[in-house]
Design a protein around this motif. Structure first.
Motif, short mmCIF file in Angstrom:
data_model
loop_
_atom_site.label_atom_id
_atom_site.label_comp_id
_atom_site.label_asym_id
_atom_site.label_seq_id
_atom_site.Cartn_x
_atom_site.Cartn_y
_atom_site.Cartn_z
N ASP A 266 -110.33 96.40 78.73
CA ASP A 266 -109.10 96.43 79.53
C ASP A 266 -108.68 95.03 80.00
OD1 ASP A 266 -109.08 99.15 79.23
OD2 ASP A 266 -110.09 99.53 81.15
N ALA A 267 -109.62 94.09 79.98
CA ALA A 267 -109.33 92.75 80.50
C ALA A 267 -108.78 91.81 79.45
CB ALA A 267 -110.59 92.14 81.11
N VAL A 268 -108.75 92.24 78.19
CA VAL A 268 -108.29 91.35 77.10
C VAL A 268 -107.07 91.98 76.44
CG1 VAL A 268 -108.91 90.15 75.00
CG2 VAL A 268 -110.67 90.60 76.72
N GLU A 269 -105.93 91.29 76.53
CA GLU A 269 -104.70 91.73 75.90
C GLU A 269 -104.39 90.83 74.71
OE1 GLU A 269 -101.46 92.01 78.66
OE2 GLU A 269 -102.79 92.52 80.33
N THR A 270 -103.68 91.37 73.73
CA THR A 270 -103.31 90.58 72.56
C THR A 270 -101.82 90.64 72.34
OG1 THR A 270 -103.65 92.45 71.07
CG2 THR A 270 -105.55 90.99 71.45
N GLY A 271 -101.32 89.70 71.56
CA GLY A 271 -99.90 89.66 71.23
C GLY A 271 -99.63 88.51 70.28
N ASP A 272 -98.37 88.32 69.95
CA ASP A 272 -97.94 87.24 69.06
C ASP A 272 -97.17 86.20 69.87
OD1 ASP A 272 -99.04 88.31 66.74
OD2 ASP A 272 -97.26 89.57 66.39
N SER A 273 -97.41 84.94 69.55
CA SER A 273 -96.69 83.85 70.20
C SER A 273 -95.31 83.71 69.56
CB SER A 273 -97.47 82.54 70.06
OG SER A 273 -96.73 81.46 70.54
N ASP A 274 -94.40 83.06 70.26
CA ASP A 274 -93.07 82.80 69.70
C ASP A 274 -93.15 81.83 68.54
OD1 ASP A 274 -91.96 84.47 71.59
OD2 ASP A 274 -91.51 82.85 73.00
#
Length: 200
Positions: free
Chosen positions: A117-125
């Protein structure tokens, strides 16, 4: 030559004068002009030498004989010791064009002790971010950022408010402040290199 037939007068009995008679001009000696020219040339040469020497001293190319000022010795900057602190939440952004790097790095962090729950992911611009970097907000977060950089291996560390909570003022001593680190994966980990980098 015929004798004068004029009668004698009082001027005939004057003695013959000795020395010069009449106006005479003194000769202008040429040697004096050469002496003046010689002294002028010497004075000009001395002024030129003094000017050159003064310029070299002022520009620092030669020493004026005084004790030289010692160059300041650089002092080593104190480095913050790395601390692995899993109480920080982590945002992992993929700054490359390769898919799946953020998820792979998230799995590594969970294996290192962070909760899912403490680690989120995503894509940079950006898809061409140069070097993988861990960003932290406060000075007090630097040690944790260094620890995270060592955990993922070979990452740089930088201070920024990027993706930090806007309601978190600069309160380094506030225990209730949100503790967040942001990792942007760079092209140095593209093509699956994130999973191959050794963890510290």
């Amino acid at each position: 030559m015929a004798r004068s037939t004029f009668p004698r007068d009082r001027f005939d009995d004057l003695p013959d004068p000795s020395g010069r008679v009449g106006a005479h001009r003194a000769e202008n000696p040429r040697l004096r002009g050469w002496i003046v020219f010689l002294w002028a040339a010497i004075a000009t040469l001395v002024l030129i030498i003094v000017g050159i020497f003064g310029t070299l001293v002022v520009s620092g190319r030669i020493s004026s004989g005084a004790d030289p000022v010692p160059a300041p010795t650089p002092t080593a900057e104190a480095t913050t010791p790395a601390v692995v602190d899993t109480s920080y939440s982590v945002v992992v952004l993929n700054g490359t064009g390769d898919e799946g790097l953020a998820g792979t790095l998230r799995d590594r962090l969970i294996q290192a002790g962070w909760s899912g729950d403490a680690v989120e992911t995503g894509d940079s611009d950006s898809t061409d971010f140069a070097q993988t970097t861990v960003f932290y907000l406060r000075d007090a977060d630097e040690a944790a950022a260094e620890g995270l950089a060592e955990t993922i291996g070979g990452a740089a560390v930088g201070q920024s408010d990027f993706l930090q909570p806007s309601d978190d003022p600069n309160t380094p001593d506030d225990e209730s402040a949100v503790k967040r680190l942001v990792v942007v994966i760079g092209v140095d980990r593209a093509a699956g290199q994130a999973s191959e980098s050794p963890a510290s």
